[in-house]
Design an enzyme around this catalytic site. Structure first.
Site, mmCIF file in Angstrom:
data_model
loop_
_atom_site.group_PDB
_atom_site.id
_atom_site.type_symbol
_atom_site.label_atom_id
_atom_site.label_comp_id
_atom_site.label_asym_id
_atom_site.label_seq_id
_atom_site.Cartn_x
_atom_site.Cartn_y
_atom_site.Cartn_z
ATOM 1 N N GLU A 1 -79.548 -20.031 20.482
ATOM 2 C CA GLU A 1 -80.739 -19.742 20.754
ATOM 3 C C GLU A 1 -81.022 -19.023 21.936
ATOM 4 O O GLU A 1 -80.300 -19.706 22.881
ATOM 5 C CB GLU A 1 -81.968 -20.870 20.547
ATOM 6 C CG GLU A 1 -82.086 -21.323 19.244
ATOM 7 C CD GLU A 1 -83.203 -22.382 18.856
ATOM 8 O OE1 GLU A 1 -83.328 -22.838 17.815
ATOM 9 O OE2 GLU A 1 -83.576 -22.850 20.225
ATOM 10 N N ASP B 1 -92.731 -24.467 28.383
ATOM 11 C CA ASP B 1 -91.342 -25.225 28.847
ATOM 12 C C ASP B 1 -91.543 -25.962 30.257
ATOM 13 O O ASP B 1 -92.421 -25.946 31.037
ATOM 14 C CB ASP B 1 -90.544 -23.720 29.484
ATOM 15 C CG ASP B 1 -89.846 -23.322 28.077
ATOM 16 O OD1 ASP B 1 -89.098 -23.837 27.189
ATOM 17 O OD2 ASP B 1 -90.219 -22.020 27.696
#
Lengths: 274, 405
Positions: free
Chosen positions: A49, A60
């Site tokens: 990824e 995040d």
């Protein structure tokens, strides 16, 4: 059949689970990324990824936020990320590459332009963290036309109705966010993940990857007992941050972590029965 | 008396929160079910008499509504054109329109059984308004604020602390309002079970743009009734400043069906639109997706959000509420921009001529209204939303003039 589906079928036959490392493209500098991808494959990664840096990474935690900031300071754009995938593909024709990021860079490039360029570069799947299926129709059409798998997140809060809806449009695999929180958070609870994966399994035959909160070989092994794939991101990105400027050490430390996870995942084969 | 909140049936947004191509719900999956629950609670209480009566009571007794609609006679005469009426949101408790919304959302939080509220803030007005209602209801309150804004809005930071809120300095990205919003979203996704996120403007994922608008629309409902009462007719134009756009939509919304009323939203031109140092996405940006909704944004060719600039922290935001994006495209509202210098001149002018010290945000609306009035006839009427008072800005103004307060 795409590289992602191929990969999971091969692993299933071998009785193994996929190890999926995440790194942010262009962190700490663009030249590091492609060699690091090859090194991660050599250390046992099954799928990569690759994070597309975005200025406002709402989902995040601080570690990946800072990675995006470093990559953006180096001017890493979505087009640069696609060029990195194309470069990776010149030496590796089989390892699936999934782009993970936020919708706006795709939106500004234009979905059709993006999908075409991504397919040409050799991208296999796309995760847009802030794009639920309700808003995804146009991107799904564009990706579908190029044979790219749309990969969606499932969360602890996702109920049966949504699991059904999401799995109906997803392909390749689905990504279960193991905790309520941002990437790199603490508080992973293996039993609650196992319960949720059983619930998800009642709705889909797609492989399920588990990510968020997996920090080391032990937590990777624990997740491999209940999931089809384990995603590790922040603990790798932390190594990049600690060793910025020393690309050899970045590669060494990340491959060490992955190799330990690989061994732990492959030796703990006593999977609980479904 | 029960307050009417919803306007015409069939009004936007649609069930998925879309205003034409704008709005929507662009968030991580973890938030989708909590947003649906919020929507359901909001729909339920919107037609609940107990809820609406409690809201109405709070707005009157705690906020101090209705706020006056004040005819600025000396200023209008000086301009020599239209008569300017000021909707005095600066006289609300806590000094700005923001409290209309925090009172509403906090009542909703209480009904939903949430014990902790979080908020983002730019100038600090929304943070103060959130901390205020949290103190009153005995809820825990955490306010996220960019480190840059903390430095330029010290008084509001201290006010929030006095009210018992925890103020978290956000050090990521550009360290301003957009980053505070990112951080609040990260908190919410982590603490969904007990936490209610009070968004301060008409942006964010559905149902926030519609919900915040509905709570702020009391501004326009009052103004519409007041101008009919005081002047005997509807105004020719409405003017309000637009950062995220909550005070503007609050004034505009109840007038949108009055097609003879011109509507002007005033963005921050900062150092000037041509310099790129501004915060005017509607005037000089383009559509994209940020903070849970599709709208006009300040972004570069790669889809990265770019840093904005405005003298006023409350307008220093790279996005704007999706309903404004829709009103712009539909042509129902016009969006214009006022520079730092023009806003500052309006700040001084209103203070000296009318004895009212406006917030620097509101000064943008005043500056445009001044320009507009002088092109209009003396028998015409402009209503300006004076969205907040200027006390919080005196350090900024003094520093620009080399004065240490």
């Amino acid at each position: 059949m795409g590289r992602i589906t191929n990969c999971f079928e091969r692993l299933k036959d071998a009785g193994r689970q996929a190890l999926i490392p995440y790194v942010t493209a262009g962190d700490p500098e663009p030249a590091v990324t492609v060699p690091l991808m090859h090194a991660m494959v050599a250390a046992g990664a099954d799928i990569i990824e690759l994070g597309v840096p975005f200025s406002d990474p709402m989902a995040d935690g601080p570690v990946i936020q800072r990675a995006a900031e470093r990559a953006l300071r180096q001017g890493t754009s979505l087009r640069d990320v696609l060029a990195m995938v194309a470069e990776f593909r010149r030496q590796d024709a089989s390892t699936p590459v999934v782009l993970m990021g936020y919708l706006n860079p795709l939106e500004v490039m234009g979905y059709d332009t993006f999908a075409k360029a991504a397919a040409e570069a050799g991208v296999d799947g796309v995760i847009s963290v802030d794009l639920p299926p309700e808003e995804a129709r146009d991107l799904l059409t564009a990706l579908g036309g190029q044979g790219i798998d749309p990969i969606f997140l499932l969360a602890p809060t996702t109920d049966d109705i949504r699991i059904e809806k999401i799995c109906a449009v997803a392909s390749g695999y689905v990504y279960y966010v193991a905790l309520k929180g941002v990437t790199g958070a603490a508080g992973l609870d293996v039993q609650s993940v196992a319960d949720k994966l059983a619930q998800i399994g009642r709705h889909t035959g797609l492989p399920v990857a588990v990510g968020f909160g997996i920090k080391d070989a032990d937590s990777a092994a624990a997740m491999a007992k209940v999931a089809d794939a384990v995603v590790v991101g922040s603990s790798l990105v932390k190594k990049i941050e600690q060793n910025a400027g020393q690309s050899d050490r970045i590669t060494q430390e990340i491959t060490d972590v992955l190799a330990r996870m690989r061994v732990a995942m492959d030796t703990h084969k006593d999977r609980s029965s479904p | 008396m029960t307050v009417q909140i919803k306007q015409a049936a069939g009004a936007l947004p649609d069930d998925n929160g879309h205003f034409g191509p704008y709005g929507g719900r662009f968030v991580a999956e973890t938030l989708m079910v909590p947003l649906r629950e919020l929507q359901e609670a909001y729909d339920k209480y919107l037609s609940d008499d107990d809820f609406l009566n409690e809201l109405d009571e709070d707005l009157r007794q705690f906020v101090g509504r209705p706020s006056p609609l004040y005819l600025a006679e000396r200023w209008s005469a000086q301009l020599g054109g239209a008569q300017i009426y000021l909707k005095r949101e600066d006289l609300n408790h806590t000094g700005a329109h923001k409290v209309n919304n925090t009172v509403g959302q906090a009542l909703l939080a209480k009904r939903m059984g949430k014990t902790r509220i979080i908020a983002e803030t730019g100038a600090g007005q929304h943070g103060v308004a959130a901390a205020t209602v949290a103190a009153r209801l005995g809820l825990k309150c955490v306010v996220y604020m960019g480190a840059v804004d903390i430095a330029r809005q010290a008084i509001n930071v201290y006010r929030m602390k006095l009210l018992g809120a925890e103020v978290v300095s956000v050090e990521s990205g550009s360290k301003t309002l957009k980053d505070a919003l990112n951080e609040a979203m990260r908190d919410w996704v982590t603490n969904i079970d007990d936490t209610f996120y009070i968004i301060g403007t008409v942006a964010g994922p559905h149902p926030y743009p519609a919900m915040v608008r509905d709570f702020q629309a009391i501004i326009g409902r009052e103004a519409r009734a007041q101008i009919l009462d005081q002047a005997g007719r509807l105004p020719d134009a409405l003017v309000a400043c637009v950062g995220g756009g909550s005070n503007a939509i609050g004034l505009f919304y109840p007038f949108l069906d009055d097609s003879d009323v011109a509507v002007y939203g005033v963005e921050a031109a900062g150092h000037g639109l041509e310099t790129g140092r501004h915060a005017a996405p509607l005037c000089a940006g383009r559509p994209g997706v940020l903070h849970g909704n599709r709208t006009y944004l300040m972004e570069d060719d790669n889809g990265q959000i770019i840093e904005t600039h405005s003298i006023s922290a409350g307008l220093d935001y790279p996005g704007v509420g999706p309903e404004h994006a829709w009103l712009k495209d539909e042509g129902r509202a016009q969006y214009v921009a006022i520079s730092d210098d023009e806003a500052l001149a309006a700040f001084h002018n209103l203070t000296r001529v009318e004895g009212i010290m406006p917030a620097l945000e509101s000064s943008h609306a005043l500056a445009y209204a001044g320009k507009l009035a002088s092109t209009m006839a003396r028998n015409q009427i402009i209503v300006v939303n004076l969205s907040g008072r200027g006390d919080k800005d005196i350090h900024t103004v003094a520093a620009l003039e080399g004065i240490k307060v």
